[in-house]
Design a protein around this motif. Structure first.
Motif, PDB file in Angstrom:
ATOM      1  N   SER A 127       0.865  -1.186   0.000  1.00 21.86           N
ATOM      2  CA  SER A 127       0.000   0.000   0.000  1.00 21.86           C
ATOM      3  C   SER A 127       0.895   1.227   0.000  1.00 21.86           C
ATOM      4  CB  SER A 127      -0.929   0.006   1.224  1.00 21.86           C
ATOM      5  OG  SER A 127      -0.172   0.052   2.421  1.00 21.86           O
ATOM      6  N   THR A 128       0.318   2.370  -0.275  1.00 23.88           N
ATOM      7  CA  THR A 128       1.088   3.604  -0.348  1.00 23.88           C
ATOM      8  C   THR A 128       1.650   3.969   1.020  1.00 23.88           C
ATOM      9  OG1 THR A 128      -0.318   4.408  -2.139  1.00 23.88           O
ATOM     10  CG2 THR A 128       1.037   6.030  -0.989  1.00 23.88           C
ATOM     11  N   PRO A 129       2.967   4.163   1.145  1.00 25.91           N
ATOM     12  CA  PRO A 129       3.551   4.503   2.444  1.00 25.91           C
ATOM     13  C   PRO A 129       3.073   5.859   2.932  1.00 25.91           C
ATOM     14  CG  PRO A 129       5.237   3.751   0.894  1.00 25.91           C
ATOM     15  CD  PRO A 129       3.985   3.984   0.097  1.00 25.91           C
ATOM     16  N   PRO A 130       2.944   6.040   4.236  1.00 24.56           N
ATOM     17  CA  PRO A 130       2.543   7.350   4.777  1.00 24.56           C
ATOM     18  C   PRO A 130       3.680   8.357   4.632  1.00 24.56           C
ATOM     19  CG  PRO A 130       3.129   5.846   6.555  1.00 24.56           C
ATOM     20  CD  PRO A 130       3.137   5.033   5.294  1.00 24.56           C
ATOM     21  N   ASP A 131       3.329   9.628   4.655  1.00 24.15           N
ATOM     22  CA  ASP A 131       4.333  10.679   4.508  1.00 24.15           C
ATOM     23  C   ASP A 131       5.388  10.630   5.612  1.00 24.15           C
ATOM     24  OD1 ASP A 131       3.028  11.571   2.259  1.00 24.15           O
ATOM     25  OD2 ASP A 131       1.915  13.152   3.310  1.00 24.15           O
ATOM     26  N   TRP A 132       4.972  10.246   6.825  1.00 21.66           N
ATOM     27  CA  TRP A 132       5.901  10.282   7.956  1.00 21.66           C
ATOM     28  C   TRP A 132       6.985   9.202   7.872  1.00 21.66           C
ATOM     29  CZ3 TRP A 132       5.909   5.644  10.384  1.00 21.66           C
ATOM     30  CH2 TRP A 132       4.735   4.902  10.406  1.00 21.66           C
ATOM     31  N   LEU A 133       6.836   8.225   6.978  1.00 23.57           N
ATOM     32  CA  LEU A 133       7.821   7.142   6.905  1.00 23.57           C
ATOM     33  C   LEU A 133       9.214   7.669   6.586  1.00 23.57           C
ATOM     34  CD1 LEU A 133       8.525   4.144   6.950  1.00 23.57           C
ATOM     35  CD2 LEU A 133       7.861   4.024   4.539  1.00 23.57           C
ATOM     36  N   ASP A 134       9.298   8.719   5.777  1.00 23.75           N
ATOM     37  CA  ASP A 134      10.612   9.240   5.386  1.00 23.75           C
ATOM     38  C   ASP A 134      11.412   9.714   6.591  1.00 23.75           C
ATOM     39  OD1 ASP A 134      12.396   9.994   3.089  1.00 23.75           O
ATOM     40  OD2 ASP A 134      12.193  11.964   4.034  1.00 23.75           O
ATOM     41  N   ALA A 135      10.737  10.092   7.654  1.00 30.78           N
ATOM     42  CA  ALA A 135      11.428  10.557   8.856  1.00 30.78           C
ATOM     43  C   ALA A 135      12.172   9.429   9.552  1.00 30.78           C
ATOM     44  CB  ALA A 135      10.423  11.193   9.820  1.00 30.78           C
ATOM     45  N   PHE A 136      11.868   8.188   9.188  1.00 30.77           N
ATOM     46  CA  PHE A 136      12.503   7.039   9.827  1.00 30.77           C
ATOM     47  C   PHE A 136      13.520   6.349   8.920  1.00 30.77           C
ATOM     48  CE2 PHE A 136       8.734   7.821  12.279  1.00 30.77           C
ATOM     49  CZ  PHE A 136       9.154   7.612  13.573  1.00 30.77           C
ATOM     50  N   TRP A 137      13.878   6.998   7.831  1.00 26.13           N
ATOM     51  CA  TRP A 137      14.984   6.553   6.993  1.00 26.13           C
ATOM     52  C   TRP A 137      16.232   7.325   7.400  1.00 26.13           C
ATOM     53  CZ3 TRP A 137      15.709   3.075   2.922  1.00 26.13           C
ATOM     54  CH2 TRP A 137      14.562   2.375   2.491  1.00 26.13           C
ATOM     55  N   TYR A 138      17.371   6.647   7.330  1.00 25.81           N
ATOM     56  CA  TYR A 138      18.652   7.320   7.542  1.00 25.81           C
ATOM     57  C   TYR A 138      19.415   7.279   6.231  1.00 25.81           C
ATOM     58  CZ  TYR A 138      23.381   8.362   9.057  1.00 25.81           C
ATOM     59  OH  TYR A 138      24.618   8.924   9.179  1.00 25.81           O
ATOM     60  N   ARG A 139      19.862   8.446   5.772  1.00 27.31           N
ATOM     61  CA  ARG A 139      20.580   8.539   4.505  1.00 27.31           C
ATOM     62  C   ARG A 139      21.873   9.306   4.715  1.00 27.31           C
ATOM     63  NH1 ARG A 139      15.065   9.066   3.161  1.00 27.31           N
ATOM     64  NH2 ARG A 139      14.367   7.502   1.657  1.00 27.31           N
ATOM     65  N   ASN A 140      22.967   8.670   4.311  1.00 26.31           N
ATOM     66  CA  ASN A 140      24.279   9.295   4.458  1.00 26.31           C
ATOM     67  C   ASN A 140      25.184   8.761   3.360  1.00 26.31           C
ATOM     68  OD1 ASN A 140      26.563  10.614   5.346  1.00 26.31           O
ATOM     69  ND2 ASN A 140      26.980   9.174   7.005  1.00 26.31           N
ATOM     70  N   GLY A 141      25.384   9.551   2.310  1.00 26.41           N
ATOM     71  CA  GLY A 141      26.186   9.101   1.180  1.00 26.41           C
ATOM     72  C   GLY A 141      25.527   7.925   0.494  1.00 26.41           C
ATOM     73  N   ARG A 277      19.458  11.379  17.697  1.00 26.32           N
ATOM     74  CA  ARG A 277      20.076  12.676  17.438  1.00 26.32           C
ATOM     75  C   ARG A 277      19.201  13.541  16.527  1.00 26.32           C
ATOM     76  NH1 ARG A 277      25.048   9.643  17.307  1.00 26.32           N
ATOM     77  NH2 ARG A 277      24.947   9.493  15.034  1.00 26.32           N
ATOM     78  N   ARG A 278      18.589  12.892  15.543  1.00 23.73           N
ATOM     79  CA  ARG A 278      17.723  13.641  14.624  1.00 23.73           C
ATOM     80  C   ARG A 278      16.498  14.191  15.342  1.00 23.73           C
ATOM     81  NH1 ARG A 278      16.446   9.961   9.538  1.00 23.73           N
ATOM     82  NH2 ARG A 278      15.216  11.798   8.991  1.00 23.73           N
ATOM     83  N   MET A 279      16.091  13.492  16.402  1.00 24.24           N
ATOM     84  CA  MET A 279      14.911  13.920  17.139  1.00 24.24           C
ATOM     85  C   MET A 279      15.222  15.059  18.105  1.00 24.24           C
ATOM     86  SD  MET A 279      13.260  10.192  17.902  1.00 24.24           S
ATOM     87  CE  MET A 279      12.186  10.829  19.153  1.00 24.24           C
ATOM     88  N   ALA A 280      16.494  15.254  18.407  1.00 19.21           N
ATOM     89  CA  ALA A 280      16.870  16.302  19.346  1.00 19.21           C
ATOM     90  C   ALA A 280      16.716  17.683  18.702  1.00 19.21           C
ATOM     91  CB  ALA A 280      18.313  16.096  19.796  1.00 19.21           C
ATOM     92  N   ASP A 286       9.099  20.306  13.799  1.00 15.68           N
ATOM     93  CA  ASP A 286       9.064  19.054  13.043  1.00 15.68           C
ATOM     94  C   ASP A 286       7.620  18.548  12.987  1.00 15.68           C
ATOM     95  OD1 ASP A 286       9.247  16.482  12.056  1.00 15.68           O
ATOM     96  OD2 ASP A 286      11.055  15.989  13.177  1.00 15.68           O
ATOM     97  N   PRO A 287       7.040  18.402  11.801  1.00 18.54           N
ATOM     98  CA  PRO A 287       5.643  17.958  11.717  1.00 18.54           C
ATOM     99  C   PRO A 287       5.434  16.534  12.223  1.00 18.54           C
ATOM    100  CG  PRO A 287       6.677  17.990   9.543  1.00 18.54           C
ATOM    101  CD  PRO A 287       7.621  18.668  10.480  1.00 18.54           C
ATOM    102  N   TYR A 288       6.517  15.773  12.323  1.00 18.28           N
ATOM    103  CA  TYR A 288       6.398  14.389  12.776  1.00 18.28           C
ATOM    104  C   TYR A 288       6.997  14.186  14.160  1.00 18.28           C
ATOM    105  CZ  TYR A 288       5.620  14.039   7.771  1.00 18.28           C
ATOM    106  OH  TYR A 288       5.151  14.245   6.493  1.00 18.28           O
ATOM    107  N   ALA A 289       7.166  15.280  14.899  1.00 15.97           N
ATOM    108  CA  ALA A 289       7.799  15.215  16.222  1.00 15.97           C
ATOM    109  C   ALA A 289       7.027  14.293  17.165  1.00 15.97           C
ATOM    110  CB  ALA A 289       7.907  16.611  16.816  1.00 15.97           C
ATOM    111  N   GLU A 290       5.710  14.379  17.137  1.00 13.62           N
ATOM    112  CA  GLU A 290       4.909  13.561  18.049  1.00 13.62           C
ATOM    113  C   GLU A 290       5.074  12.076  17.741  1.00 13.62           C
ATOM    114  OE1 GLU A 290       0.263  12.848  19.462  1.00 13.62           O
ATOM    115  OE2 GLU A 290       0.751  14.426  18.005  1.00 13.62           O
TER     116      GLU A 290
END
Length: 346
Positions: A127-141, A277-280, A286-290
């Motif tokens: 199913s279509t992922p929710p918008d907030w899912l991107d906040a739980f990806w870690y991207r570095n290089g 750290r990203r949550m600090a 942050d719209p997804y802080a909660e």
């Protein structure tokens, strides 16, 4: 090299069938790999799916094994003990392997110094992922990973990696190495017995890392992890993070060889630390802080739960500190009148 593909499964006959179909369609000689289905107490038609697969694919070596002792640890070790391969490959029963997956795994093990191999784990959303899912990806290089859904992508190059990024939906290890490091730790134990949970495949990774063994990522060792709609909910992420908190507590206690009076809830998982750290900072912006806070609280709850359970039960501490788990019964820790096997099957 002979490969043994081990699939622990429990009550997922439909997804198991899809996984098996992908493994039977590999671009690899059938005589060079076996498939071991380890049924961990299914109540659905898993046995029938296995029997039909064996009957209709005589060119492939396929085995069905039943393991009544609940938990992925039991199924993984049963598969390892019944296997014939030089390389043991553990996958989940909800993945689809790319046709070139096993060829890539074989290429990675062409280097005799390589002991553990992982690959690219990409999502196949139902199913279509929710918008907030991107906040739980870690991207570095080159690294893109979502620990919560067991997804990882190190790009398109063969590279040496930290073993903590090799997860059991796509984990290949030399047979000799698995036995030498002591195998897996307890994993995915039924919820009523969460206190017996360990750090699973991550525990294996810590042991591989401690020995300084070479671990490789092959980009073409590609599997797709099927993500149903129920795993794209905040409640699922909270459940996963409570589980991760329990696992982290187990890891910490083993590392310290006991439980300390001044313990702090510090995750040994780098990917979780990065999320914290990203949550600090300015969470109010942050719209997804909660959502992030609710997920983080679940991890804290899991960690505290396990610490408290171990603190009040010396027998549980002995369980956590076991040298290995090749030979065990839960009953010895639960008492003769309250065996885990009996309760889990009721």
């Amino acid at each position: 090299m002979k490969f043994s593909i081990i699939i622990p499964t429990l009550n997922r006959s439909a997804s198991l069938k899809i996984t098996l179909d992908s493994l039977l369609a590999l671009n690899y000689p059938p005589q060079d790999y076996e498939i071991l289905i380890v049924d961990n107490g299914s109540k659905d038609n898993t046995r029938e799916v296995a029997a039909n697969t064996i009957e209709f694919h005589p060119a492939h070596e396929i085995g069905y094994h039943y393991e009544s002792l609940p938990g992925n640890l039991s199924a993984r070790h049963k598969g390892a003990l019944r296997s014939k391969g030089d390389i043991l490959i553990f996958v989940d029963d909800d993945i689809q392997a790319d046709p070139g997956w096993l060829t890539a795994v074989a290429e990675a093990f062409g280097d005799p110094k390589t002991h553990l191999v992982g690959g690219k784990n990409l999502p196949k959303y139902e199913s279509t992922p929710p918008d907030w899912l991107d906040a739980f990806w870690y991207r570095n290089g080159a690294l893109n990973q979502c620990f919560y859904l067991s997804l990882v992508d190190f790009g398109d190059k063969l590279v040496e990696i930290n073993p903590i990024y090799v997860w059991s939906l796509n984990l290949s290890i030399r047979r000799q190495t698995l036995f030498e490091v002591g195998g897996f730790h307890p994993d995915y134990i039924p919820k009523p017995f969460q206190r017996y949970q360990g750090d699973g495949d991550t525990g294996l990774a810590w042991k591989v890392a401690a020995k300084g063994l070479k671990v490789m990522y092959h980009p073409r060792a590609l599997v797709y992890h099927v993500i149903p709609e129920c795993r794209l909910r905040v409640d699922y992420f909270r459940e996963r993070m409570f589980f991760a908190g329990v696992c982290d507590s187990y890891t910490t206690i083993r590392k310290n060889r006991g439980i300390t009076s001044d313990w702090k809830m510090q995750s040994p998982f780098p990917q979780i630390k990065r999320l914290w750290r990203r949550m600090a900072g300015k969470l109010s912006a942050d719209p997804y802080a909660e959502i992030k806070q609710r997920v983080r609280e679940a991890w804290l709850e899991g960690y505290a739960f396990h610490q408290d359970e171990v603190r009040k039960d010396p027998e549980l501490l002995k369980w956590v500190l076991k040298e290995d788990y090749w030979n065990y019964r839960y009953g010895s820790f639960l008492g003769s009148n309250n065996s885990m096997e009996e309760e889990a099957s009721s």
